[in-house]
Design a protein around this motif. Structure first.
Motif, PDB file in Angstrom:
ATOM      1  N   LEU A   1       0.908  -1.113   0.388  1.00 10.68           N
ATOM      2  CA  LEU A   1      -0.024   0.213   0.057  1.00 10.68           C
ATOM      3  C   LEU A   1       1.416   1.093   0.105  1.00 10.68           C
ATOM      4  N   TYR A   2       1.535   1.363   0.730  1.00  6.94           N
ATOM      5  CA  TYR A   2       2.647   2.046   1.081  1.00  6.94           C
ATOM      6  C   TYR A   2       3.676   2.605  -0.281  1.00  6.94           C
ATOM      7  N   ASN A   3       4.241   1.685  -1.153  1.00  2.00           N
ATOM      8  CA  ASN A   3       4.369   1.769  -1.968  1.00  2.00           C
ATOM      9  C   ASN A   3       6.502   1.119  -1.143  1.00  2.00           C
ATOM     10  N   SER A   4       6.911   0.775  -0.158  1.00  6.03           N
ATOM     11  CA  SER A   4       7.973   0.742   0.131  1.00  6.03           C
ATOM     12  C   SER A   4       8.420   1.363   1.299  1.00  6.03           C
ATOM     13  N   ASN A   5       7.815   2.978   0.755  1.00  2.00           N
ATOM     14  CA  ASN A   5       7.969   4.651   2.191  1.00  2.00           C
ATOM     15  C   ASN A   5       7.917   4.185   3.283  1.00  2.00           C
ATOM     16  N   TRP A   6       9.341   4.275   3.400  1.00  2.00           N
ATOM     17  CA  TRP A   6       9.353   3.954   4.782  1.00  2.00           C
ATOM     18  C   TRP A   6      10.130   5.423   5.432  1.00  2.00           C
ATOM     19  N   ASP A   7      10.103   6.503   5.302  1.00  6.39           N
ATOM     20  CA  ASP A   7      10.147   7.364   6.078  1.00  6.39           C
ATOM     21  C   ASP A   7      10.650   7.332   7.362  1.00  6.39           C
ATOM     22  N   THR A   8      11.840   7.776   7.569  1.00  3.91           N
ATOM     23  CA  THR A   8      12.244   7.974   9.289  1.00  3.91           C
ATOM     24  C   THR A   8      12.192   8.997   9.660  1.00  3.91           C
ATOM     25  N   VAL A   9      11.924  10.303   8.981  1.00  5.82           N
ATOM     26  CA  VAL A   9      11.748  11.559   9.277  1.00  5.82           C
ATOM     27  C   VAL A   9      10.960  12.412   9.750  1.00  5.82           C
ATOM     28  N   HIS A  10      10.046  12.397   8.468  1.00  2.04           N
ATOM     29  CA  HIS A  10       8.954  13.336   8.267  1.00  2.04           C
ATOM     30  C   HIS A  10       7.517  12.217   8.435  1.00  2.04           C
ATOM     31  N   VAL A  11       6.561  12.489   9.238  1.00  2.00           N
ATOM     32  CA  VAL A  11       5.296  12.193  10.000  1.00  2.00           C
ATOM     33  C   VAL A  11       4.442  12.167   8.337  1.00  2.00           C
ATOM     34  N   ASN A  12       4.346  12.927   8.044  1.00  2.00           N
ATOM     35  CA  ASN A  12       3.693  13.124   6.431  1.00  2.00           C
ATOM     36  C   ASN A  12       4.732  12.496   5.551  1.00  2.00           C
ATOM     37  N   PRO A  13       5.512  11.729   4.950  1.00  2.80           N
ATOM     38  CA  PRO A  13       5.755  11.563   3.826  1.00  2.80           C
ATOM     39  C   PRO A  13       5.402  11.858   2.141  1.00  2.80           C
ATOM     40  N   PHE A  14       4.333  12.055   2.133  1.00  2.33           N
ATOM     41  CA  PHE A  14       3.603  12.178   0.939  1.00  2.33           C
ATOM     42  C   PHE A  14       3.424  13.968   1.217  1.00  2.33           C
ATOM     43  N   THR A  15       3.166  14.396   1.788  1.00  2.00           N
ATOM     44  CA  THR A  15       3.094  16.001   1.064  1.00  2.00           C
ATOM     45  C   THR A  15       3.291  16.941  -0.333  1.00  2.00           C
ATOM     46  N   ASN A  16       4.451  16.714  -0.561  1.00  2.35           N
ATOM     47  CA  ASN A  16       5.282  17.111  -2.037  1.00  2.35           C
ATOM     48  C   ASN A  16       4.884  15.800  -3.566  1.00  2.35           C
ATOM     49  N   ILE A  17       3.890  14.545  -2.360  1.00  2.00           N
ATOM     50  CA  ILE A  17       3.901  13.663  -3.775  1.00  2.00           C
ATOM     51  C   ILE A  17       2.068  13.471  -3.742  1.00  2.00           C
ATOM     52  N   LYS A  18       2.466  13.426  -5.375  1.00  2.00           N
ATOM     53  CA  LYS A  18       0.543  13.259  -6.021  1.00  2.00           C
ATOM     54  C   LYS A  18      -0.019  11.641  -5.860  1.00  2.00           C
ATOM     55  N   MET A  19      -0.595  12.094  -4.859  1.00  2.00           N
ATOM     56  CA  MET A  19      -1.160  10.418  -4.383  1.00  2.00           C
ATOM     57  C   MET A  19      -2.003   9.633  -4.763  1.00  2.00           C
ATOM     58  N   ASP A  20      -1.973   8.807  -5.571  1.00  2.00           N
ATOM     59  CA  ASP A  20      -3.334   8.834  -6.185  1.00  2.00           C
ATOM     60  C   ASP A  20      -4.085   7.350  -5.450  1.00  2.00           C
ATOM     61  N   PHE A  21      -4.845   8.170  -4.090  1.00  2.00           N
ATOM     62  CA  PHE A  21      -5.687   7.000  -2.902  1.00  2.00           C
ATOM     63  C   PHE A  21      -6.796   5.888  -3.881  1.00  2.00           C
ATOM     64  N   PRO A  22      -6.728   5.174  -2.859  1.00  2.00           N
ATOM     65  CA  PRO A  22      -7.589   3.757  -3.630  1.00  2.00           C
ATOM     66  C   PRO A  22      -9.324   4.684  -3.518  1.00  2.00           C
ATOM     67  N   ASP A  23      -9.804   3.787  -4.279  1.00  2.00           N
ATOM     68  CA  ASP A  23     -11.602   4.888  -4.094  1.00  2.00           C
ATOM     69  C   ASP A  23     -12.282   3.537  -2.722  1.00  2.00           C
TER      70      ASP A  23
END
Length: 413
Positions: free
Chosen positions: A83-105
């Protein structure tokens, strides 16, 4: 001489009879022994086959349990990794702020393992989710004493263990196999380390008042792919249990847009990202709301300067239902009765459609009441009984943000 011959013949005859009888007994004995040996051999073979099958079944069960155990261990080691595409950021609470997210319906989140993060006979909510002093409060504050034990809300793994002087203070972020992430802020002491796997209910920290805090409390957030969800939508804090075993995240699309507008339910807050040249009045017209409502939800004034990319929150309810007085006062309309509905997808479009009126709820004279059931929202009730959400709030002296309890009676006319 003749007598001797006769005796000799008789003796030979008798001896022959005995010899024949002995032979027959021997033959019968040999046959019985062979049958017994064959039967025992068959039983041994049958037992051997049965034992082999039992061993095979037990081995299959053991392998299945081992496989399930490996899957569970992998889920703990790499929670919701696909679901998170192996994004394991250890710094930012929300690592997707500047990423265009395709949320599941939609995405089903298993909440059966939930454990309250604070221990108390009566849970005290000191601050709710929503706009607060020109800032967005993205979680819910739970009262406690400094040093109280904080526990993991679900099985998961520690993604961040950090400190933020002007915000969370000492805080933890856990990612869970069910797809959620939980944030625990204003802690006084850590009891876990980064990348540690924890079980629901396991002690992870001690409560405190560090960071931007005016008193001891736990700031608790629930997030999905970086999107904050009101924890009170998922958890009944009064009864210390999830509302449902499965919470379904819904990605609401408005006017066909997906990248910058999302919400968790049909009557929740949605977000619009400011683009160059946009104003509050432009956004209000676009989503069928008012400038004053936008200002109230976002803690800003009508003269505030908007910046490109800024998040502006608004209500996702896009349909206003207008019912005649006859339709409202009739407590038992036929199932096929219809009424005219005005749909305001945009202020410039007023399209009338015909929809069936469902049976109304309990009534007392001219008043119609509805008993809240699991999944009910003010928006759904407004559609069901042909009144606006604002009217429901006025009739019941409540706000649109109020959490309704199962069994609560709401006046609908």
């Amino acid at each position: 001489m003749k007598i001797q011959n006769i005796l000799f013949i008789c003796c030979g005859f008798i001896i022959g009879i005995h010899i024949n009888a002995a032979g027959q007994e021997k033959s019968a004995g040999e046959t019985s022994t062979n049958e017994r040996l064959n039967r025992q051999a068959s039983e041994l073979m049958a037992n051997r086959v049965s034992s082999a099958k039992i061993m095979s079944d037990e081995l299959a069960i053991a392998k299945l349990e081992e496989f399930n155990g490996l899957i569970a261990a992998e889920d703990q080691m790499f929670p919701a990794d696909e679901l998170y595409n192996s994004n394991w950021d250890t710094v930012h609470v929300n690592p997707f702020t500047n990423i265009k997210m395709d949320f599941p319906d939609s995405y089903s989140i298993n909440c059966t393992s939930f454990i309250m993060p604070v221990e108390s006979e009566k849970i005290k909510i000191t601050s709710k989710y929503g706009p607060r002093r020109r800032r967005m409060h993205r979680g819910i504050d739970l009262g406690l004493q400094v040093g109280d034990t904080i526990r993991a809300a679900f099985n998961g793994k520690v993604r961040i263990k950090s400190y933020e002087r002007r915000g969370y203070g000492y805080y933890l972020v856990l990612r869970h196999p069910n797809g959620l992430e939980t944030v625990y802020g204003h802690l006084s002491k850590f009891l876990v380390r980064e990348n540690q796997i924890v079980r629901a209910g396991e002690a992870i920290a001690l409560g405190g008042s560090t960071g931007r805090s005016t008193g001891a409390h736990l700031h608790f957030e629930t997030r999905f792919l970086g999107k904050d969800i009101n924890p009170a939508e998922i958890i009944d804090f009064e009864n210390k249990t999830p509302y449902k075993d499965e919470y379904v995240f819904h990605n609401i699309k408005i006017n066909g847009k997906k990248s910058n507008i999302y919400a968790t339910s049909a009557d929740a807050l949605a977000v619009h990202r400011i683009k160059s040249g946009e104003t509050l009045s432009h956004i209000a017209r676009k989503y069928g709301t008012t400038v004053s409502e936008l200002c109230r939800l976002n803690g800003i004034s009508q003269t505030s300067t908007l910046s490109v990319g800024q998040a502006i929150r608004f209500r996702t309810k896009q349909v206003t239902v207008e019912a005649s007085s006859n339709a409202i006062n009739n407590t038992t309309p036929p199932a096929t009765q219809t009424q005219s509905v005005k749909q305001n997808a945009t202020p410039a479009t007023n399209k009338k459609i015909e929809v069936p009126i469902p049976p109304t709820g309990e009534s007392s004279k001219d008043a119609v009441y509805h008993t809240i059931q699991s999944g009910d929202t003010l928006f759904l009730l407004s559609k069901k009984y042909g009144v606006s959400v604002e009217k429901l709030c006025e009739l019941n002296n409540i706000t649109q943000n109020m959490i309704m309890k199962i069994g609560q009676k709401i006046r609908c006319s």
